[in-house]
Design a protein around this motif. Structure first.
Motif, PDB file in Angstrom:
ATOM      1  N   THR A 104     -11.627  41.212 -23.733  1.00 37.84           N
ATOM      2  CA  THR A 104     -12.008  42.289 -24.645  1.00 37.84           C
ATOM      3  C   THR A 104     -11.948  41.756 -26.071  1.00 37.84           C
ATOM      4  OG1 THR A 104      -9.723  43.040 -24.936  1.00 37.84           O
ATOM      5  CG2 THR A 104     -10.973  44.009 -23.081  1.00 37.84           C
ATOM      6  N   GLU A 105     -12.386  42.544 -27.005  1.00 39.73           N
ATOM      7  CA  GLU A 105     -12.329  42.119 -28.413  1.00 39.73           C
ATOM      8  C   GLU A 105     -10.885  41.796 -28.818  1.00 39.73           C
ATOM      9  OE1 GLU A 105     -13.238  44.007 -32.785  1.00 39.73           O
ATOM     10  OE2 GLU A 105     -14.544  44.609 -31.129  1.00 39.73           O
ATOM     11  N   ARG A 106      -9.951  42.630 -28.399  1.00 39.36           N
ATOM     12  CA  ARG A 106      -8.529  42.389 -28.695  1.00 39.36           C
ATOM     13  C   ARG A 106      -8.064  41.096 -28.034  1.00 39.36           C
ATOM     14  NH1 ARG A 106      -3.552  43.192 -26.186  1.00 39.36           N
ATOM     15  NH2 ARG A 106      -1.844  43.763 -27.582  1.00 39.36           N
ATOM     16  N   ASP A 107      -8.430  40.915 -26.756  1.00 43.49           N
ATOM     17  CA  ASP A 107      -8.044  39.695 -26.045  1.00 43.49           C
ATOM     18  C   ASP A 107      -8.566  38.459 -26.769  1.00 43.49           C
ATOM     19  OD1 ASP A 107      -6.873  41.210 -23.989  1.00 43.49           O
ATOM     20  OD2 ASP A 107      -8.688  41.141 -22.748  1.00 43.49           O
ATOM     21  N   MET A 108      -9.830  38.512 -27.197  1.00 35.47           N
ATOM     22  CA  MET A 108     -10.404  37.355 -27.875  1.00 35.47           C
ATOM     23  C   MET A 108      -9.678  37.059 -29.186  1.00 35.47           C
ATOM     24  SD  MET A 108     -12.431  36.062 -25.800  1.00 35.47           S
ATOM     25  CE  MET A 108     -12.723  34.687 -26.902  1.00 35.47           C
ATOM     26  N   THR A 109      -9.316  38.094 -29.913  1.00 33.38           N
ATOM     27  CA  THR A 109      -8.554  37.886 -31.141  1.00 33.38           C
ATOM     28  C   THR A 109      -7.238  37.188 -30.827  1.00 33.38           C
ATOM     29  OG1 THR A 109      -9.559  39.800 -32.212  1.00 33.38           O
ATOM     30  CG2 THR A 109      -7.429  39.064 -33.085  1.00 33.38           C
ATOM     31  N   LEU A 110      -6.553  37.656 -29.790  1.00 32.75           N
ATOM     32  CA  LEU A 110      -5.278  37.050 -29.406  1.00 32.75           C
ATOM     33  C   LEU A 110      -5.463  35.622 -28.903  1.00 32.75           C
ATOM     34  CD1 LEU A 110      -3.596  40.139 -27.738  1.00 32.75           C
ATOM     35  CD2 LEU A 110      -2.854  38.977 -29.841  1.00 32.75           C
ATOM     36  N   ILE A 111      -6.527  35.375 -28.167  1.00 29.58           N
ATOM     37  CA  ILE A 111      -6.795  34.019 -27.680  1.00 29.58           C
ATOM     38  C   ILE A 111      -7.042  33.072 -28.850  1.00 29.58           C
ATOM     39  CG2 ILE A 111      -8.462  32.589 -26.413  1.00 29.58           C
ATOM     40  CD1 ILE A 111      -8.767  35.038 -24.480  1.00 29.58           C
ATOM     41  N   PHE A 112      -7.841  33.502 -29.829  1.00 26.89           N
ATOM     42  CA  PHE A 112      -8.072  32.679 -31.014  1.00 26.89           C
ATOM     43  C   PHE A 112      -6.750  32.372 -31.714  1.00 26.89           C
ATOM     44  CE2 PHE A 112     -12.479  34.761 -31.415  1.00 26.89           C
ATOM     45  CZ  PHE A 112     -13.088  33.746 -30.701  1.00 26.89           C
ATOM     46  N   GLU A 113      -5.918  33.387 -31.860  1.00 30.27           N
ATOM     47  CA  GLU A 113      -4.622  33.198 -32.519  1.00 30.27           C
ATOM     48  C   GLU A 113      -3.734  32.254 -31.716  1.00 30.27           C
ATOM     49  OE1 GLU A 113      -3.477  34.303 -35.531  1.00 30.27           O
ATOM     50  OE2 GLU A 113      -5.438  35.184 -35.938  1.00 30.27           O
ATOM     51  N   MET A 114      -3.752  32.404 -30.383  1.00 23.79           N
ATOM     52  CA  MET A 114      -2.930  31.543 -29.542  1.00 23.79           C
ATOM     53  C   MET A 114      -3.389  30.091 -29.649  1.00 23.79           C
ATOM     54  SD  MET A 114      -2.099  31.711 -25.460  1.00 23.79           S
ATOM     55  CE  MET A 114      -3.679  31.070 -24.914  1.00 23.79           C
ATOM     56  N   TYR A 115      -4.700  29.858 -29.565  1.00 32.39           N
ATOM     57  CA  TYR A 115      -5.206  28.491 -29.657  1.00 32.39           C
ATOM     58  C   TYR A 115      -4.852  27.863 -31.006  1.00 32.39           C
ATOM     59  CZ  TYR A 115      -8.081  29.074 -25.407  1.00 32.39           C
ATOM     60  OH  TYR A 115      -8.526  29.256 -24.127  1.00 32.39           O
ATOM     61  N   ALA A 116      -5.026  28.621 -32.065  1.00 32.60           N
ATOM     62  CA  ALA A 116      -4.695  28.080 -33.393  1.00 32.60           C
ATOM     63  C   ALA A 116      -3.207  27.781 -33.505  1.00 32.60           C
ATOM     64  CB  ALA A 116      -5.129  29.062 -34.481  1.00 32.60           C
ATOM     65  N   TYR A 117      -2.371  28.700 -33.033  1.00 30.76           N
ATOM     66  CA  TYR A 117      -0.916  28.500 -33.119  1.00 30.76           C
ATOM     67  C   TYR A 117      -0.470  27.354 -32.211  1.00 30.76           C
ATOM     68  CZ  TYR A 117       3.981  29.758 -33.749  1.00 30.76           C
ATOM     69  OH  TYR A 117       5.321  29.735 -34.061  1.00 30.76           O
ATOM     70  N   ALA A 118      -1.167  27.146 -31.094  1.00 26.39           N
ATOM     71  CA  ALA A 118      -0.823  26.059 -30.174  1.00 26.39           C
ATOM     72  C   ALA A 118      -0.926  24.696 -30.848  1.00 26.39           C
ATOM     73  CB  ALA A 118      -1.720  26.105 -28.938  1.00 26.39           C
ATOM     74  N   ASN A 119      -1.753  24.601 -31.880  1.00 21.36           N
ATOM     75  CA  ASN A 119      -1.850  23.340 -32.627  1.00 21.36           C
ATOM     76  C   ASN A 119      -0.569  22.998 -33.364  1.00 21.36           C
ATOM     77  OD1 ASN A 119      -4.551  22.534 -32.098  1.00 21.36           O
ATOM     78  ND2 ASN A 119      -5.257  24.197 -33.398  1.00 21.36           N
ATOM     79  N   HIS A 120       0.292  23.996 -33.569  1.00 21.92           N
ATOM     80  CA  HIS A 120       1.493  23.802 -34.378  1.00 21.92           C
ATOM     81  C   HIS A 120       2.784  24.107 -33.632  1.00 21.92           C
ATOM     82  CE1 HIS A 120      -1.320  23.490 -37.683  1.00 21.92           C
ATOM     83  NE2 HIS A 120      -1.856  24.614 -37.276  1.00 21.92           N
ATOM     84  N   ASN A 121       2.678  24.492 -32.365  1.00 22.21           N
ATOM     85  CA  ASN A 121       3.866  24.886 -31.604  1.00 22.21           C
ATOM     86  C   ASN A 121       3.741  24.331 -30.192  1.00 22.21           C
ATOM     87  OD1 ASN A 121       5.257  26.836 -29.637  1.00 22.21           O
ATOM     88  ND2 ASN A 121       6.197  27.361 -31.600  1.00 22.21           N
ATOM     89  N   GLU A 122       4.648  23.424 -29.836  1.00 25.40           N
ATOM     90  CA  GLU A 122       4.571  22.750 -28.534  1.00 25.40           C
ATOM     91  C   GLU A 122       4.727  23.723 -27.370  1.00 25.40           C
ATOM     92  OE1 GLU A 122       3.801  20.421 -25.567  1.00 25.40           O
ATOM     93  OE2 GLU A 122       3.431  19.836 -27.641  1.00 25.40           O
ATOM     94  N   ALA A 123       5.571  24.736 -27.504  1.00 25.89           N
ATOM     95  CA  ALA A 123       5.749  25.704 -26.408  1.00 25.89           C
ATOM     96  C   ALA A 123       4.447  26.458 -26.142  1.00 25.89           C
ATOM     97  CB  ALA A 123       6.877  26.681 -26.736  1.00 25.89           C
ATOM     98  N   VAL A 124       3.747  26.858 -27.183  1.00 26.50           N
ATOM     99  CA  VAL A 124       2.483  27.576 -27.017  1.00 26.50           C
ATOM    100  C   VAL A 124       1.402  26.613 -26.537  1.00 26.50           C
ATOM    101  CG1 VAL A 124       0.732  29.008 -28.153  1.00 26.50           C
ATOM    102  CG2 VAL A 124       3.158  29.337 -28.680  1.00 26.50           C
ATOM    103  N   SER A 125       1.452  25.368 -26.961  1.00 25.71           N
ATOM    104  CA  SER A 125       0.527  24.368 -26.453  1.00 25.71           C
ATOM    105  C   SER A 125       0.721  24.197 -24.944  1.00 25.71           C
ATOM    106  CB  SER A 125       0.755  23.040 -27.180  1.00 25.71           C
ATOM    107  OG  SER A 125      -0.159  22.073 -26.738  1.00 25.71           O
ATOM    108  N   ALA A 126       1.963  24.149 -24.488  1.00 23.41           N
ATOM    109  CA  ALA A 126       2.250  24.042 -23.053  1.00 23.41           C
ATOM    110  C   ALA A 126       1.773  25.288 -22.309  1.00 23.41           C
ATOM    111  CB  ALA A 126       3.748  23.824 -22.834  1.00 23.41           C
TER     112      ALA A 126
END
Length: 193
Positions: A104-126
């Motif tokens: 959904t639009e909300r899901d996509m916003t969260l996915i974009f945020e997760m991918y961006a944050y994963a670049n800076h956080n190893e736990a989220v990258s995992a």
């Protein structure tokens, strides 16, 4: 049990409410505007609850994104489990790309945020890597590893384009593309052609 405060929760489900509230706050303003105060207000819990359950904002965000990943992975798998044939599985993939329930639009916003944050956080990258693996495992219920990888990239990528494209998604084009990838199966290995 000795009855200490840590052993007896006085508000079962509070941690999950905090994680859901964190995802709401992230969806509304992004990771960069997310604060303990905003999350606590959204969850309707005392501010101290956040430090009780989480070791700082990085831990809270990592657990919130893990919750998002788990929720979406279960929906993804359930959609594919319901397919009884290859044709049904192709239709399930099209539904994951075009349907209203996944991405959904909300899901996509969260996915974009997760991918961006994963670049800076190893736990989220995992968490993100695990999510990709779970998606491919779900697709592997019906498709070869190479096809699963190609379809997963399509399922992830097309909704991203849809989020920014002013032209509505053409379901027929998606259906034909999915079918073309599936029928290319004999030429695809685990890593591609």
């Amino acid at each position: 049990m000795t009855g200490t405060r840590r052993e007896i929760p006085n508000d079962p489900g509070r941690k999950e409410r905090i994680l859901d509230a964190a995802l709401d706050v992230i969806a509304e303003g992004g990771v960069h505007t997310t604060t303990h105060r905003r999350i606590a207000a959204r969850a309707q819990v005392p501010l101290g609850s956040l430090t009780y359950y989480f070791d700082g904002m990085a831990d809270l965000l990592a657990q919130a994104f893990a919750r998002l990943s788990d929720t979406m992975s279960r929906l993804y798998r359930q959609t594919l489990l319901s397919a009884a044939s290859t044709a049904d599985a192709e239709a399930a993939v099209v539904e994951l790309i075009c349907g209203p329930a996944y991405a959904t639009e909300r899901d996509m916003t969260l996915i974009f945020e997760m991918y961006a944050y994963a670049n800076h956080n190893e736990a989220v990258s995992a968490t993100t890597r695990t999510w990709l693996e779970r998606s491919r495992d779900s697709l592997a219920l019906h498709f070869t590893p190479g096809v699963s990888r190609a379809l997963d990239a399509l399922i992830e990528g097309w909704p991203m384009h849809r989020a920014f494209d002013e032209t509505p998604l053409d379901r027929r084009l998606v259906t034909e593309t999915v079918h073309a990838i599936v029928t290319a199966a004999p030429r695809l290995t685990a890593d591609g052609p």
